[in-house]
Design a protein around this motif. Structure first.
Motif, PDB file in Angstrom:
ATOM      1  N   UNK A 209     -10.153 -13.468  43.747  1.00 36.96           N
ATOM      2  CA  UNK A 209     -10.538 -12.204  43.142  1.00 36.96           C
ATOM      3  C   UNK A 209      -9.338 -11.487  42.564  1.00 36.96           C
ATOM      4  N   UNK A 210      -9.525 -10.825  41.421  1.00 35.65           N
ATOM      5  CA  UNK A 210      -8.465 -10.069  40.775  1.00 35.65           C
ATOM      6  C   UNK A 210      -8.990  -8.744  40.279  1.00 35.65           C
ATOM      7  N   UNK A 211      -8.235  -8.124  39.396  1.00 36.64           N
ATOM      8  CA  UNK A 211      -8.620  -6.822  38.869  1.00 36.64           C
ATOM      9  C   UNK A 211      -9.764  -6.986  37.879  1.00 36.64           C
ATOM     10  N   UNK A 212     -10.970  -6.692  38.348  1.00 38.67           N
ATOM     11  CA  UNK A 212     -12.192  -6.815  37.567  1.00 38.67           C
ATOM     12  C   UNK A 212     -12.388  -8.238  37.051  1.00 38.67           C
ATOM     13  N   UNK A 259     -15.537  -9.301  32.301  1.00 36.89           N
ATOM     14  CA  UNK A 259     -15.238  -8.285  33.315  1.00 36.89           C
ATOM     15  C   UNK A 259     -16.272  -8.293  34.433  1.00 36.89           C
ATOM     16  N   UNK A 260     -15.833  -7.899  35.608  1.00 34.12           N
ATOM     17  CA  UNK A 260     -16.699  -7.832  36.772  1.00 34.12           C
ATOM     18  C   UNK A 260     -16.663  -6.427  37.354  1.00 34.12           C
ATOM     19  N   UNK A 289     -14.184 -10.664  45.839  1.00 37.08           N
ATOM     20  CA  UNK A 289     -14.485  -9.252  45.615  1.00 37.08           C
ATOM     21  C   UNK A 289     -13.469  -8.716  44.612  1.00 37.08           C
ATOM     22  N   UNK A 290     -13.829  -8.571  43.339  1.00 37.68           N
ATOM     23  CA  UNK A 290     -12.901  -8.002  42.358  1.00 37.68           C
ATOM     24  C   UNK A 290     -12.571  -6.549  42.707  1.00 37.68           C
ATOM     25  N   UNK A 323      -0.326  -1.124  33.110  1.00 37.17           N
ATOM     26  CA  UNK A 323      -0.145  -1.540  31.722  1.00 37.17           C
ATOM     27  C   UNK A 323      -1.160  -2.540  31.231  1.00 37.17           C
ATOM     28  N   UNK A 324      -2.017  -3.053  32.114  1.00 37.89           N
ATOM     29  CA  UNK A 324      -3.036  -4.026  31.701  1.00 37.89           C
ATOM     30  C   UNK A 324      -4.050  -3.371  30.770  1.00 37.89           C
TER      31      UNK A 324
END
Length: 653
Positions: A209-212, A259-260, A289-290, A323-324
């Motif tokens: 899981x990552x950022x969204x 995106x999630x 779990x994002x 910054x993403x």
């Protein structure tokens, strides 16, 4: 003779009727095998009861008949065409089973082999069996069975997702080839889809899981596991383990799902599928779990004030705090950005908290705030489901910007002119500049009492190394004391002072501390004004970067230090490198006025040193009366607070 067969048993023959004798008689035997010598004998049998027979015509001394052996006449005719060729799917992947009845051969020569041809198009599609035969692939089968027997053959390795068309010809022992089977000459050429088996179940499915987002990977199936007509892997996702939806189809071994929604458990399973629609058993599910993070604070904030109201505006936020870039392109997701919140206070930083003024949707990037004529300070922040952006900028109704650290004790303050340098509309860089304020407790310890950094990022992403403002900003840094002695501060809240880096605190009086700035390679003395009561050191500097409060002996008056000369040799050729000599001094507690002059080696006056861009500096650009000074050695003379300091500098051209 006893071993010989009756001619009628091996041949089609009609014996002549018995005659009166003495006349010529003949018989023709057909159906005999060519290339075989047959020997014949004849005798007379009467019709009496019991039957009486004469002797075999023969030569007793030779034990055989003379001139009665012969080889049948051979006529080279091809075998008959196969009429009942049938093809069915075989048992293995890509297998086809062919069945037909072994044909007869009019020339009575045995069938030695078969030629089977096959293609993914029919003979009727190309207009003739001749053209089709030339284009088709072929395989030979030997050891044919006797005429009338059922022949069964298998061809493997065919692409299962295509219909294959087949023909068969027989070849006899003399090399005679039969016509193509009768089905191939018509409209019902023998055809079938080969056997297609489901792919194997994929293995090694993992998810992070990552950022969204979720990053998935798995092990590629072996060729045998894929089969001959592998199509793709289908990745499916569910949030309830009951209803799965397809996320993607791919022939690769990984996928980035985005995106999630943040904080929602996503379950995944993987299925392999072939071109015939056969599917493997699904893998066991894996889950992730994002998450999301705070959005970046608004950049490009501007303020326009009138006696009655203030108008604030800012650039749309399109990135997270790290910054993403947001994943959405038009309608933003609530995990990215919900909107903006504006708060204000009559104090820049003090006991009065900032009071919420308005919340705005993300499509709104300005606010008209009635002020009633009071001077207010504003915070403009962005927020999403994770919370409100940090690294808050404090902007006054007059346009002054303050970048605070921790509480109110460490800050960099930009006036309106400097603030314009940060906005895309006025900085000439085509993008807003983000200023990041960071404490550096890892630096603190020993004689380093405080460490903080202000860094500039174009568009909030690309760091601008060596960034400088057009004019000095005010930088104030706080230091802690313990028992009247300055001590290193590593805790983020003023008053909790401990030594860092394992070094023992240096016992230093507040009057003997000063500011240092790192120019990218070395720390340079900035001195600064010490306020022992407020426990701060203040400098004026246009340079962003790393600043530290360190122990620094501060005399009772102005201090001129040779170590603060930028260089003893200058090359004033206009290339921007080492074009001038810069002298930094400590004006002392009385903030002494200091001046500097340049003389040649004969003592003749050359030029006055000009105040540098940074306060408490003097500079000479290698010119005399506006014209370039010649190469050579020159003497500088620094005077202030009743002190004089001299030295030399070399001009090299």
């Amino acid at each position: 003779y006893a071993a010989a067969q009756d001619l009628q048993a091996i041949s089609t023959v009609t014996l002549p009727a018995y005659g009166a004798g003495g006349g010529a008689a003949s018989v023709q035997a057909t159906g005999l095998l060519p290339f075989v010598t047959y020997y014949f004998a004849i005798r007379v049998v009467d019709a009496s009861t019991p039957t009486l027979a004469g002797v075999w015509l023969r030569v007793p001394l030779e034990s055989r008949n003379l001139n009665t052996g012969a080889v049948p006449l051979y006529v080279p005719n091809p075998p008959n065409p196969v009429s009942d060729l049938t093809v069915l799917p075989g048992t293995g992947e890509g297998d086809v089973s062919l069945v037909w009845t072994a044909p007869s051969n009019t020339n009575l020569v045995s069938i030695s082999s078969y030629e089977v041809r096959f293609a993914t198009f029919s003979a009727s599609a190309v207009g003739s069996t001749t053209a089709w035969t030339a284009a088709a692939s072929s395989v030979a089968f030997a050891a044919a069975l006797a005429p009338g027997a059922l022949e069964t053959r298998t061809i493997g390795g065919l692409f299962p997702a295509a219909t294959w068309y087949f023909s068969v010809k027989s070849i006899d022992a003399t090399g005679q080839i039969s016509p193509i089977d009768t089905k191939s000459t018509g409209t019902l050429q023998a055809a079938t889809l080969p056997r297609s088996l489901p792919p194997s179940t994929p293995a090694g499915l993992t998810v992070i899981g990552g950022m969204r987002r979720a990053t998935l990977a798995w092990t590629d199936l072996t060729p045998a596991g894929k089969g001959l007509d592998f199509a793709y892997y289908r990745l499916e996702r569910s949030t309830d383990l009951a209803s799965f939806v397809a996320v993607t189809t791919t022939t690769g071994t990984g996928y980035l799902d985005t995106p999630l929604a943040a904080k929602v458990t996503d379950y995944y399973r993987l299925i392999a599928r072939d071109l015939r629609g056969n599917e493997s058993v699904a893998t066991s599910t894996v889950s992730a779990v994002p998450y999301t993070i705070l959005p970046m604070e608004p950049l490009g904030v501007t303020v326009t004030a009138t006696p009655l109201n203030v108008t604030l505006s800012w650039s749309p936020v399109t990135r997270f705090g790290d910054g993403t870039q947001f994943l959405s392109t038009t309608t933003l997701d609530v995990d990215e950005l919900i909107g903006y919140t504006v708060s204000r206070s009559s104090e820049i930083c003090g006991p009065l908290d900032f009071v919420h003024v308005s919340s705005l949707p993300y499509i709104t990037t300005s606010l008209l705030n009635p002020t009633g004529g009071l001077n207010f300070y504003y915070h403009v922040q962005s927020y999403n489901t994770q919370g409100v952006s940090t690294n808050t900028l404090t902007i006054s109704s007059l346009g002054e910007r303050s970048f605070f650290l921790d509480q109110c004790d460490t800050v960099m303050v930009l006036d309106a002119a400097n603030a314009a340098t940060l906005n895309a509309a006025t900085n000439g860089r085509g993008a807003d500049i983000r200023v990041m304020s960071t404490r550096r407790p890892q630096d603190v310890g020993g004689s380093i009492f405080q460490s903080a950094e202000w860094r500039a990022f174009l568009n909030g992403v690309t760091e601008l190394a060596g960034f400088a403002l057009p004019k000095p900003a005010r930088i104030v840094m706080h230091f802690d004391t313990l028992g009247g002695v300055v001590v290193p501060t590593t805790a983020p809240v003023s008053g909790l002072a401990v030594a860092g880096n394992g070094a023992a605190p240096a016992a230093v009086s507040p009057k003997n501390v000063g500011m240092y700035w790192n120019n990218g390679s070395d720390f340079k003395k900035m001195y600064g004004a010490v306020d022992a009561n407020a426990q701060t050191v203040t400098v004026e500097s246009p340079n962003l970067g790393l600043y530290q409060i360190r122990s620094l002996f501060r005399a009772g008056g102005a201090v001129f230090d040779l170590s603060n000369i930028s260089g003893r040799v200058i090359t004033p050729n206009g290339d921007g490198l080492n074009d001038s000599v810069i002298f930094t001094y400590d004006p002392g507690p009385r903030n002494a006025s200091v001046r500097g002059r340049i003389y040649d080696m004969t003592g003749s006056f050359v030029a006055d040193m000009a105040p540098g861009l940074v306060p408490n500096t003097l500079a000479w650009d290698g010119k005399m009366n506006g014209r370039a000074a010649t190469s050579g050695v020159y003497v500088y003379k620094i005077e202030g607070d009743g002190k004089t300091y001299t030295g030399t500098v070399v001009v090299a051209r």
